[in-house]
Write a protein that holds these residues in place. Structure first.
Motif, mmCIF file in Angstrom:
data_model
loop_
_atom_site.group_PDB
_atom_site.id
_atom_site.type_symbol
_atom_site.label_atom_id
_atom_site.label_comp_id
_atom_site.label_asym_id
_atom_site.label_seq_id
_atom_site.Cartn_x
_atom_site.Cartn_y
_atom_site.Cartn_z
ATOM 1 N N LEU A 189 0.821 -1.202 0.000
ATOM 2 C CA LEU A 189 0.000 0.000 0.000
ATOM 3 C C LEU A 189 0.857 1.255 0.000
ATOM 4 C CD1 LEU A 189 -2.982 0.842 0.033
ATOM 5 C CD2 LEU A 189 -2.911 0.827 2.531
ATOM 6 N N ALA A 190 1.985 1.181 0.725
ATOM 7 C CA ALA A 190 2.864 2.354 0.807
ATOM 8 C C ALA A 190 3.412 2.756 -0.561
ATOM 9 C CB ALA A 190 4.016 2.065 1.772
ATOM 10 N N PHE A 208 -9.920 1.753 4.774
ATOM 11 C CA PHE A 208 -8.866 2.199 3.860
ATOM 12 C C PHE A 208 -8.077 3.367 4.460
ATOM 13 C CE2 PHE A 208 -8.021 5.205 0.216
ATOM 14 C CZ PHE A 208 -6.847 4.596 -0.189
ATOM 15 N N LEU A 209 -8.789 4.343 4.986
ATOM 16 C CA LEU A 209 -8.122 5.496 5.595
ATOM 17 C C LEU A 209 -7.289 5.076 6.808
ATOM 18 C CD1 LEU A 209 -11.007 8.122 5.350
ATOM 19 C CD2 LEU A 209 -8.870 8.093 4.027
ATOM 20 N N HIS A 210 -7.802 4.120 7.559
ATOM 21 C CA HIS A 210 -7.049 3.610 8.717
ATOM 22 C C HIS A 210 -5.759 2.929 8.270
ATOM 23 C CE1 HIS A 210 -6.170 1.569 12.494
ATOM 24 N NE2 HIS A 210 -6.079 0.433 11.813
ATOM 25 N N GLU A 214 -1.933 4.187 9.171
ATOM 26 C CA GLU A 214 -0.938 3.331 9.824
ATOM 27 C C GLU A 214 0.404 3.386 9.106
ATOM 28 O OE1 GLU A 214 -1.278 0.839 12.627
ATOM 29 O OE2 GLU A 214 -2.622 2.526 13.022
ATOM 30 N N LEU A 215 0.354 3.672 7.795
ATOM 31 C CA LEU A 215 1.587 3.759 7.007
ATOM 32 C C LEU A 215 2.106 5.194 6.903
ATOM 33 C CD1 LEU A 215 0.598 1.272 4.173
ATOM 34 C CD2 LEU A 215 2.221 0.858 6.041
ATOM 35 N N GLY A 216 1.387 6.121 7.515
ATOM 36 C CA GLY A 216 1.876 7.496 7.593
ATOM 37 C C GLY A 216 1.531 8.395 6.424
ATOM 38 N N LEU A 262 -2.639 -7.288 -1.774
ATOM 39 C CA LEU A 262 -1.854 -6.417 -0.904
ATOM 40 C C LEU A 262 -0.884 -7.255 -0.087
ATOM 41 C CD1 LEU A 262 -4.513 -3.937 0.497
ATOM 42 C CD2 LEU A 262 -2.485 -3.306 -0.807
ATOM 43 N N GLU A 263 0.304 -6.689 0.156
ATOM 44 C CA GLU A 263 1.215 -7.316 1.114
ATOM 45 C C GLU A 263 1.739 -6.235 2.076
ATOM 46 O OE1 GLU A 263 5.351 -7.301 -1.485
ATOM 47 O OE2 GLU A 263 4.245 -9.179 -1.304
ATOM 48 N N PRO A 264 1.656 -6.501 3.375
ATOM 49 C CA PRO A 264 1.063 -7.704 3.987
ATOM 50 C C PRO A 264 -0.444 -7.764 3.735
ATOM 51 C CG PRO A 264 1.506 -6.051 5.654
ATOM 52 C CD PRO A 264 2.098 -5.514 4.386
#
Length: 301
Positions: A189-190, A208-210, A214-216, A262-264
């Motif tokens: 996702l990042a 999705f927003l959460h 989490e990835l900043g 997606l990974e993870p």
């Protein structure tokens, strides 16, 4: 309130003309017929027969009841046949409310099996997203609800509602077939932080927003829609990428849209919900079981 047994015996007496004749037809003793007629006369509050020689003649009250007796017994017979058909799964109606991607995948598979094995069971198909679909169940607007939850979200349901887990649905990213990352089997996702995004239903959008937070990063959401086919069309035109349920891969426009895991991995839990008492209704229990079997076959694919 009339006792249906008394009405049946009364109709037999009218038809036979004597208590003994009615007893022979019904397989009763004559005293049993006499007792039932006395009980019916107490309910009516008036004699129903007077004896004329060896035969019985109807009183005015008896004539009135006789005109309705056959119709009453006919209605009871129809009711018995219909109830028997329902309990033996020859007929029945069940209302199923599911979210769009379940209605496009798991539910049709289940309905096809039902149509083949139990053609008398009629399923009314409704569509709604949770939590609205669960509210429908609670207020009696449907019999079975299919809903999903994301990690960290515990569905709040009343004690009288039973949750039946169906499957874990892995999320995927949809992107135009020519996107540079489409060459990978899975994406992070990042790596998509700078993309324009197309977001889905409110619950999916919240998750999705959460995940992005989490990835900043805060995603640039260009479009929002609850319609999975609209999402695919927007992606196909290169207007953005989208995080979507894995179920949508079953009806993906493979010529112009790529779906990548997606990974993870991120998964949502899909469950069926039904009122505990409704599981005692044969048709409802059958539909729940058939949906569960369809979900299990999908997991095994």
């Amino acid at each position: 309130m009339f006792d249906s047994r008394h009405i049946r015996t009364f109709h037999a007496v009218v038809t036979a003309g004597t208590y003994s004749g009615a007893a022979a037809v019904l397989g009763y003793t004559q005293p049993a017929v006499t007792q039932q007629m006395k009980a019916l006369e107490r309910t009516v509050g008036s004699p129903l027969f007077v004896r004329v020689g060896r035969r019985m003649r109807l009183t005015e009250a008896g004539e009135t009841l006789a005109r309705h007796a056959e119709g009453i017994l006919g209605s009871l017979s129809v009711a018995e046949e219909q109830v028997t058909a329902i309990t033996r799964l020859r007929s029945g109606r069940v209302r199923v409310c599911a979210f769009p991607s379940a209605n496009a995948t798991v539910v049709p598979e289940a309905l096809a099996r039902l149509a083949a094995d139990h053609p008398g069971i009629r399923v009314q198909l409704l569509e709604d997203e949770p939590p609205d679909s669960l509210e429908r169940l609670a207020r009696g607007a449907c019999d079975i609800t299919l809903a999903f939850t994301y990690p960290g979200l515990r569905e709040s349901v009343p004690d009288e509602v039973v949750e039946i887990p169906l499957l874990e649905d892995q999320l995927t990213v949809l992107m135009p077939i020519g996107h540079p990352l489409a060459r990978r089997r899975a994406v992070r996702l990042a790596d998509l932080a700078e993309e324009r995004w197309i977001a889905g239903c409110p619950r999916c959008r919240t998750n999705f927003l959460h995940e992005c937070a989490e990835l900043g990063f805060a995603p640039d959401i260009a479009y929002t829609t609850d319609d999975g086919l609209v999402v695919q069309s927007l992606v196909a035109e290169g207007l953005g990428v989208a995080m979507m349920p894995g179920l949508v891969l079953s009806f993906l426009r493979l010529d112009r849209v790529a779906g990548r895991s997606l990974e993870p991995a991120v998964r949502r839990r899909i469950s069926a919900y039904v009122l505990r008492e409704h599981l005692r209704i044969p048709a409802t229990a059958l539909v729940v079981d058939t949906i569960k079997e369809a979900a299990e076959r999908r997991v095994g694919c």
